[in-house]
Scaffold this active site. Sequence first.
Site, PDB file in Angstrom:
ATOM      1  N   GLY A 231      23.764 -13.594  32.419  1.00  0.00           N
ATOM      2  CA  GLY A 231      23.389 -14.636  33.359  1.00  0.00           C
ATOM      3  C   GLY A 231      22.148 -14.367  34.187  1.00  0.00           C
ATOM      4  O   GLY A 231      21.805 -15.164  35.057  1.00  0.00           O
ATOM      5  N   GLU A 270      26.027  -7.835  29.994  1.00  0.00           N
ATOM      6  CA  GLU A 270      25.847  -8.377  28.642  1.00  0.00           C
ATOM      7  C   GLU A 270      24.884  -9.551  28.755  1.00  0.00           C
ATOM      8  O   GLU A 270      25.291 -10.695  28.864  1.00  0.00           O
ATOM      9  CB  GLU A 270      27.197  -8.767  28.021  1.00  0.00           C
ATOM     10  CG  GLU A 270      28.099  -9.551  28.949  1.00  0.00           C
ATOM     11  CD  GLU A 270      29.459  -9.897  28.350  1.00  0.00           C
ATOM     12  OE1 GLU A 270      30.004  -9.096  27.587  1.00  0.00           O
ATOM     13  OE2 GLU A 270      29.956 -10.986  28.676  1.00  0.00           O
ATOM     14  N   CYS A 271      23.604  -9.235  28.741  1.00  0.00           N
ATOM     15  CA  CYS A 271      22.572 -10.253  28.951  1.00  0.00           C
ATOM     16  C   CYS A 271      22.030 -10.754  27.616  1.00  0.00           C
ATOM     17  O   CYS A 271      21.875  -9.990  26.664  1.00  0.00           O
ATOM     18  CB  CYS A 271      21.422  -9.672  29.762  1.00  0.00           C
ATOM     19  SG  CYS A 271      21.877  -9.346  31.479  1.00  0.00           S
ATOM     20  N   GLY A 272      21.744 -12.028  27.567  1.00  0.00           N
ATOM     21  CA  GLY A 272      21.104 -12.617  26.407  1.00  0.00           C
ATOM     22  C   GLY A 272      19.700 -13.067  26.751  1.00  0.00           C
ATOM     23  O   GLY A 272      18.701 -12.425  26.414  1.00  0.00           O
ATOM     24  N   ARG A 273      19.649 -14.150  27.493  1.00  0.00           N
ATOM     25  CA  ARG A 273      18.373 -14.782  27.834  1.00  0.00           C
ATOM     26  C   ARG A 273      17.342 -13.805  28.406  1.00  0.00           C
ATOM     27  O   ARG A 273      16.175 -13.813  28.019  1.00  0.00           O
ATOM     28  CB  ARG A 273      18.631 -15.877  28.881  1.00  0.00           C
ATOM     29  CG  ARG A 273      17.416 -16.677  29.307  1.00  0.00           C
ATOM     30  CD  ARG A 273      17.786 -17.622  30.453  1.00  0.00           C
ATOM     31  NE  ARG A 273      19.046 -18.272  30.196  1.00  0.00           N
ATOM     32  CZ  ARG A 273      19.188 -19.384  29.491  1.00  0.00           C
ATOM     33  NH1 ARG A 273      18.124 -19.999  29.028  1.00  0.00           N
ATOM     34  NH2 ARG A 273      20.378 -19.897  29.276  1.00  0.00           N
ATOM     35  N   CYS A 348      13.464 -39.842  16.217  1.00  0.00           N
ATOM     36  CA  CYS A 348      13.479 -41.240  16.634  1.00  0.00           C
ATOM     37  C   CYS A 348      14.490 -41.434  17.755  1.00  0.00           C
ATOM     38  O   CYS A 348      15.451 -42.198  17.621  1.00  0.00           O
ATOM     39  CB  CYS A 348      13.798 -42.123  15.443  1.00  0.00           C
ATOM     40  SG  CYS A 348      12.674 -41.812  14.086  1.00  0.00           S
ATOM     41  N   TYR A 377      18.043 -18.976  23.054  1.00  0.00           N
ATOM     42  CA  TYR A 377      18.595 -20.325  23.049  1.00  0.00           C
ATOM     43  C   TYR A 377      17.564 -21.362  22.601  1.00  0.00           C
ATOM     44  O   TYR A 377      17.505 -22.468  23.128  1.00  0.00           O
ATOM     45  CB  TYR A 377      19.179 -20.693  24.424  1.00  0.00           C
ATOM     46  CG  TYR A 377      20.189 -19.679  24.923  1.00  0.00           C
ATOM     47  CD1 TYR A 377      21.422 -19.536  24.295  1.00  0.00           C
ATOM     48  CD2 TYR A 377      19.897 -18.828  25.984  1.00  0.00           C
ATOM     49  CE1 TYR A 377      22.338 -18.590  24.727  1.00  0.00           C
ATOM     50  CE2 TYR A 377      20.811 -17.881  26.423  1.00  0.00           C
ATOM     51  CZ  TYR A 377      22.028 -17.769  25.793  1.00  0.00           C
ATOM     52  OH  TYR A 377      22.936 -16.831  26.216  1.00  0.00           O
TER      53      TYR A 377
HETATM   54  C1  LIG Z   1      26.412 -16.566  26.945  1.00  0.00           C
HETATM   55  C2  LIG Z   1      27.141 -15.409  27.483  1.00  0.00           C
HETATM   56  C3  LIG Z   1      26.437 -14.282  27.910  1.00  0.00           C
HETATM   57  C4  LIG Z   1      24.930 -14.224  27.952  1.00  0.00           C
HETATM   58  O1  LIG Z   1      24.454 -15.117  28.886  1.00  0.00           O
HETATM   59  P1  LIG Z   1      22.895 -15.076  29.321  1.00  0.00           P
HETATM   60  O2  LIG Z   1      22.825 -16.160  30.319  1.00  0.00           O
HETATM   61  O3  LIG Z   1      22.111 -15.365  28.091  1.00  0.00           O
HETATM   62  O4  LIG Z   1      22.631 -13.729  29.866  1.00  0.00           O
HETATM   63  C5  LIG Z   1      27.156 -13.191  28.343  1.00  0.00           C
HETATM   64  N1  LIG Z   1      28.514 -13.197  28.354  1.00  0.00           N
HETATM   65  C6  LIG Z   1      29.226 -14.276  27.947  1.00  0.00           C
HETATM   66  C7  LIG Z   1      30.700 -14.211  27.976  1.00  0.00           C
HETATM   67  C8  LIG Z   1      28.566 -15.404  27.505  1.00  0.00           C
HETATM   68  O5  LIG Z   1      29.277 -16.462  27.135  1.00  0.00           O
END
Ligand SMILES: *Cc1c(COP(=O)(O)O)cnc(C)c1O
Length: 398
Positions: A231, A270-273, A348, A377
């Site tokens: 997050g 646990e970071c993604g973005r 469209c 994303y």
């Molecule tokens: C999507 C998600 C993440 C990653 O979220 P980011 O906003 O990309 O850091 C981490 N943990 C869980 C459980 C998620 O669903």
Amino acid sequence: MILPDSVVRLAKESGTRPEPVCFFAYDLDALRAHVTRLTALLPDRCHMFYAMKANSQAPVLEALAPLVAGFEVASGGEVAKARAVDSDIPVIFGGPAKTEQEIAQALDAGVTRLHVESELELHRVSAIATEKGRDCDILLRVNLRGPFPSATLAMAGRPTQFGIDESALPSAVKLAKDAPGIRLIGFHLHSLSNSLSSPAHLEMLDLYRRKVEGWEREFDITCEVLNVGGGIGINYGDLDAQFEWEQFTEGLGALVADTFPEHWREIDFECGRFLTAACGYYATEILDVKTNHQTTYLIVRGGTHQFRLPSSWQHSHPFTLVETDSWHLPTPRPETYREPVTVVGELCTPKDVLARDVPVERARPGDVLVFTHAGAYGWEISHHDFLSHPHPEHHYLP
Ligand SMILES: *Cc1c(COP(=O)(O)O)cnc(C)c1O
């Protein structure tokens, strides 16, 4: 925003090839440098996992595998992707809809722990682990009451499908303690997405600490692992005002050292973005320029079926315009000059908007817009085959 030379070179191929320019490019070197810097700043006991749903393409996972503590996955497909890249890397498995097949697959694939999101899921994990003669380490994912600091998306503190309601925790903990095949070793608290304030994020972690200390006392349990979720955000609206990671990790160091009990051996992020957004570029060639009802539109090859993020978040995505000499028609090349433009794709539907009312110096058909911060994303969350246009190229810059 300064673009990598190789991205500019690819964009300038506009007009020299049969199809308009349309590609994603991922700067893997920049990704490695960024993640190396981020993880180096993490204090003792803190670990960075990568939430692969943000971007699970193999070259990205391969670049990240040696740099992160492991992968966070949320499906059997992601378990398989993790194992395809690395047979040993730690994998942690969350998500609210795990099937029995996925749980069994995860145990067979040697997943480190499961984040369990309901009592029924506890029963499922217990039954499958017992049948396999195994003990499965789990964290309980809790949906806290809140309130939380503001962010773009909230997964907790309000009604959502995620986690176990805080008020239902006593019975879930009792079940987790009693059920065979399960070892409850801590809690999982992913509450929001796109958090942009380091002080607010630290405050939230302090709230997590107080909650978990309270649960240890209330339920007479020992937490070993606390997962504080992902997050950490990207400020798409103001690229110069990003989440202050350095300031955050300094505060985190003090928070953990001074207030987190020593038996909490591991604090997982646990970071993604935050890891992959900045390494990605989405380049689209302008096909047409027109003004309808006083709004000037740039119509591009591609659109939200390839890059759905701006439409999903209802934001105007930042881009840099690359001018090209591409023009081969005998008619004059149209242009818009010093006017705000709205960038739309080839679908469209009026919802196919990538950016709205953005001032640009000059834009012409054949020029290329490069959307930055498109590495998380982007392609992953898009509905690629709506309208059956060709897919973009994917370039992985070494
Ligand atoms: C999507 C998600 C993440 C990653 O979220 P980011 O906003 O990309 O850091 C981490 N943990 C869980 C459980 C998620 O669903």
